[in-house]
Write an enzyme that holds these catalytic residues in place. Structure first.
Site, short mmCIF file in Angstrom:
data_model
loop_
_atom_site.label_atom_id
_atom_site.label_comp_id
_atom_site.label_asym_id
_atom_site.label_seq_id
_atom_site.Cartn_x
_atom_site.Cartn_y
_atom_site.Cartn_z
N LYS A 51 0.85 -1.20 0.00
CA LYS A 51 0.00 0.00 0.00
C LYS A 51 0.88 1.24 0.00
O LYS A 51 1.64 1.47 0.94
CB LYS A 51 -0.91 0.02 1.24
CG LYS A 51 -2.04 1.03 1.08
CD LYS A 51 -2.76 1.35 2.36
CE LYS A 51 -2.11 2.43 3.15
NZ LYS A 51 -2.05 3.74 2.47
N GLY B 130 7.28 5.09 7.77
CA GLY B 130 6.30 6.15 8.05
C GLY B 130 6.56 6.76 9.41
O GLY B 130 7.67 6.70 9.94
N THR C 85 2.53 5.69 13.95
CA THR C 85 1.94 4.59 13.17
C THR C 85 2.76 3.31 13.40
O THR C 85 2.18 2.23 13.57
CB THR C 85 1.94 4.93 11.66
OG1 THR C 85 1.47 6.26 11.48
CG2 THR C 85 1.07 3.98 10.87
N GLU D 237 10.79 1.60 9.71
CA GLU D 237 11.64 2.76 9.44
C GLU D 237 10.81 3.99 9.77
O GLU D 237 9.86 4.30 9.05
CB GLU D 237 12.06 2.79 7.95
CG GLU D 237 12.86 1.58 7.50
CD GLU D 237 14.23 1.51 8.14
OE1 GLU D 237 14.70 2.53 8.66
OE2 GLU D 237 14.82 0.42 8.13
N CYS E 187 13.22 12.11 5.62
CA CYS E 187 13.45 11.69 7.00
C CYS E 187 14.91 11.91 7.41
O CYS E 187 15.22 11.94 8.60
CB CYS E 187 13.07 10.22 7.14
SG CYS E 187 13.94 9.20 5.94
N GLU F 239 9.64 15.91 15.67
CA GLU F 239 9.86 15.91 14.21
C GLU F 239 8.87 16.87 13.54
O GLU F 239 7.67 16.73 13.68
CB GLU F 239 9.65 14.50 13.65
CG GLU F 239 9.99 14.43 12.17
CD GLU F 239 9.71 13.07 11.54
OE1 GLU F 239 8.65 12.49 11.81
OE2 GLU F 239 10.57 12.60 10.77
P1 NAD Z 1 2.29 7.77 8.20
O1 NAD Z 1 2.76 6.92 9.32
O2 NAD Z 1 1.12 8.66 8.44
O3 NAD Z 1 1.89 6.89 6.94
C1 NAD Z 1 2.78 6.00 6.34
C2 NAD Z 1 2.01 4.89 5.66
O4 NAD Z 1 1.35 4.13 6.66
C3 NAD Z 1 0.92 5.38 4.70
O5 NAD Z 1 0.84 4.51 3.61
C4 NAD Z 1 -0.33 5.28 5.56
O6 NAD Z 1 -1.51 5.14 4.80
C5 NAD Z 1 -0.03 4.02 6.35
N1 NAD Z 1 -0.77 3.91 7.62
C6 NAD Z 1 -1.23 4.90 8.41
N2 NAD Z 1 -1.87 4.37 9.47
C7 NAD Z 1 -1.80 3.03 9.36
C8 NAD Z 1 -2.25 1.93 10.13
N3 NAD Z 1 -2.92 2.11 11.26
N4 NAD Z 1 -1.96 0.68 9.70
C9 NAD Z 1 -1.27 0.47 8.56
N5 NAD Z 1 -0.83 1.47 7.78
C10 NAD Z 1 -1.08 2.73 8.17
O7 NAD Z 1 3.56 8.59 7.70
P2 NAD Z 1 3.62 9.69 6.58
O8 NAD Z 1 3.05 10.95 7.11
O9 NAD Z 1 3.11 9.12 5.32
O10 NAD Z 1 5.21 9.84 6.41
C11 NAD Z 1 5.99 10.73 7.14
C12 NAD Z 1 6.78 9.98 8.19
O11 NAD Z 1 7.55 8.97 7.59
C13 NAD Z 1 7.78 10.87 8.90
O12 NAD Z 1 7.71 10.60 10.28
C14 NAD Z 1 9.11 10.45 8.35
O13 NAD Z 1 10.21 10.65 9.19
C15 NAD Z 1 8.88 9.00 8.12
N6 NAD Z 1 9.84 8.46 7.16
C16 NAD Z 1 10.82 7.64 7.62
C17 NAD Z 1 11.76 7.15 6.75
C18 NAD Z 1 12.85 6.23 7.21
O14 NAD Z 1 13.50 5.62 6.37
N7 NAD Z 1 13.06 6.08 8.50
C19 NAD Z 1 11.70 7.47 5.40
C20 NAD Z 1 10.67 8.33 4.98
C21 NAD Z 1 9.74 8.81 5.86
#
Ligand code: NAD
Length: 502
Positions: free
Chosen positions: A177, A230, A234, A252, A286, A404
């Site tokens: 997804k 993400g 989450t 991650e 990130c 963050e």
């Molecule tokens: P998010 O956690 O809101 O969403 C990430 C993904 O998870 C999306 O596809 C979302 O639909 C899904 N999701 C949300 N709730 C869920 C649930 N309950 N069950 C399963 N899936 C769910 O994050 P975002 O706002 O899309 O991304 C930003 C975040 O990602 C920032 O905190 C950033 O630091 C982090 N990030 C980390 C890395 C890394 O490599 N560590 C890389 C890129 C982004």
């Protein structure tokens, strides 16, 4: 209006609910396509298709899997320009960035894992028994089965393929997804996978909300592992749900990365790179360094030059070649970033540069003639833009410096000693990456050894070798991606012990 489709069992399909979510163009603020609002029924179809495909895909030779994955890489490469444009339209990032970084990296992800899978070896241990007898232990690494890959909006195709490619190369079948905020390039990837002849059901892409489609993937009994990138909150929820079901997890998560600048650094290189590490992709990487610590003798010089360089960054039409800073991904995210600037002022911060959203609504959005034109034309930049923002005078442990923001906001602060800056750097809950600027090799190593982060860049930033372990410490995650690590994640180890009779 263009309707994105799910990709299940090799077919492009509508969601079971028949419902769709709005997909916004962050530069124009307009809805330009519709996203399937999938639910547990779509996930169930996808898991069934993946389960059906698994026996054949998992037993296919690594060479044949390699061939299919390389064909996907070649098709992404063929469509580089169109995919870069789609990424820019969907996410708001400069097209030039998508063309130079996001899409080439998606190609590299497939190439890297297509070839890596042909070089996997497993271990064997010879055991000498007390009576002089012998046993041979060897390790089998078997693909897990159906796995879930869930990715965020900031580097959409880049991070989506960073999970999918190793899972497929390892012999797993995938239910994936993408973020509902940036689904477009995942949809285009579905079409390329069909064109490349990826057997049906091997990769299934379900679009929709995290709390609906995403959680259905996480909680599905037949999904053996979750590879998630993400937000930390989450990740915490996923860990809570997946742990009692004993699923393998790779998480991650967020970061609040320090950028530590010593007075003996290569100044010009540091300054040029620090502008990028602070504000690339509107600060929505990130790995961006959002806390900049500068050794005191260099502080005033750095402050003056940094402000000067940042104030010349061109903010505007993401599709224009000259643009450095595009649109923020969504209205909600813009509001979040602005709320942190307000908080910084409440905490005593002094805004040195930026600090406000920008109204570009009189400017035209220059969408390329060739792509998506029928969907969006004659539009103005009515979307979400913000000035890159530099703040000083904040205590290292205030909320602005601990939480963050994930936007184009950095704080700068002087320091006097290594011990002091280490305390600042390590004072947050996160531990994803750190950047250190110094020409002193011993100091570079001392700092790298003591800093609490999974990745340390010395005199560079975002220099990636896909063989290296990638991931965070503390609240930045669990496990490592990259190299053979990711192939190991998607497999189950089994030790076979044979007692030898002579
Ligand atoms: P998010 O956690 O809101 O969403 C990430 C993904 O998870 C999306 O596809 C979302 O639909 C899904 N999701 C949300 N709730 C869920 C649930 N309950 N069950 C399963 N899936 C769910 O994050 P975002 O706002 O899309 O991304 C930003 C975040 O990602 C920032 O905190 C950033 O630091 C982090 N990030 C980390 C890395 C890394 O490599 N560590 C890389 C890129 C982004």
């Amino acid at each position: 209006m263009l309707k994105i489709e799910n990709h299940i069992g090799g077919e492009l399909t509508a969601p079971a609910s028949g419902e769709y979510l709005d997909n916004f163009n962050p530069a124009t603020g307009e809805i330009y396509s519709l996203i399937p609002d999938s639910d547990e029924r779509d996930v169930e179809f996808a898991v069934c298709a993946a389960n059906k495909a698994f026996p054949v895909w998992s037993k296919m030779s690594a060479e044949l899997r390699h061939d299919v994955l390389m064909r996907i890489a070649a098709l992404i490469e063929r469509d580089l320009d169109a995919l870069a444009e789609a990424e820019s339209v969907d996410n708001g990032k400069p097209k030039s960035l998508a063309k130079a970084v996001d899409i080439p990296r998606a190609v590299a992800n497939f190439k890297f894992y297509a070839t890596a899978a042909m070089h996997v070896s497993t271990e064997a241990h010879e055991t000498i028994l007390g009576n002089g007898g012998q046993a041979i232990n060897y390790t089998l690494r078997q693909p897990l089965g159906v796995v879930g890959c869930i990715s965020p909006w900031n580097l959409p195709l880049y991070l989506f393929t960073w999970k999918i490619a190793p899972a497929l190369a390892a012999g797993c079948c995938v239910v994936a997804k993408p973020s509902e905020i940036t689904p477009m390039t995942a949809y285009l990837l579905s079409k390329l996978c069909i064109e490349a002849g990826l057997p049906e059901g091997v990769l299934n892409i379900v679009h929709g909300l995290g709390t609906k489609a995403g959680s259905a993937i996480v909680t599905h009994q037949d999904v053996k592992a979750i590879s998630f990138t993400g937000g930390t909150k989450t990740g915490e929820w996923i860990a809570r749900e997946a742990a009692p079901k004993f699923k393998k997890l790779s998480l991650e998560l967020g970061g609040k990365n320090p950028n530590i600048i010593f007075a003996d650094c290569d100044y010009d290189e540091m300054l040029k790179t620090t502008v990028l590490s602070s504000f690339s992709n509107q600060g929505q990487i990130c790995l961006c360094g959002s806390r900049i610590f500068v050794e005191r003798p260099l502080y005033e010089r750095f402050k003056t030059d940094f402000i000067e360089k940042v104030s010349h960054l061109k903010i505007g039409d993401p599709l224009a070649e000259s643009t450095n800073i595009g649109a923020v991904v969504s209205k909600q995210h813009l509001e979040k970033v602005l709320s942190y600037i307000e908080l910084a002022e409440e905490e005593g911060g002094k805004i040195l540069c930026g600090g406000k959203s920008i109204d570009l609504s009189n400017e035209t959005y220059n969408l390329d003639e060739r792509n998506l034109k029928s969907e969006i034309q004659n539009l103005k930049l009515k979307g979400w833009f913000i000035e890159p923002t530099i703040i000083e005078n904040l205590p290292f442990d205030c909320r602005t410096n601990r939480e963050e923001i994930f936007g184009a906001v950095v704080s700068i602060q002087p320091f006097d000693t290594e011990a002091e800056v280490l305390e600042y750097a390590n004072s947050v809950e996160y531990g994803l990456s750190a950047t250190i600027w110094t020409e002193n090799l011993s100091r570079a190593h001392r700092m790298a050894e003591r800093i609490e982060s999974g990745i340390v860049w010395i005199n560079c930033w975002l220099l990636r070798d896909l063989r290296t372990p990638f991931g965070g410490m503390k609240n930045s995650g669990v496990g490592r991606e990259g190299g053979f690590e990711a192939l190991r994640f998607f497999t189950e180890e089994k030790n076979v012990c044979i007692k030898v009779n002579y």
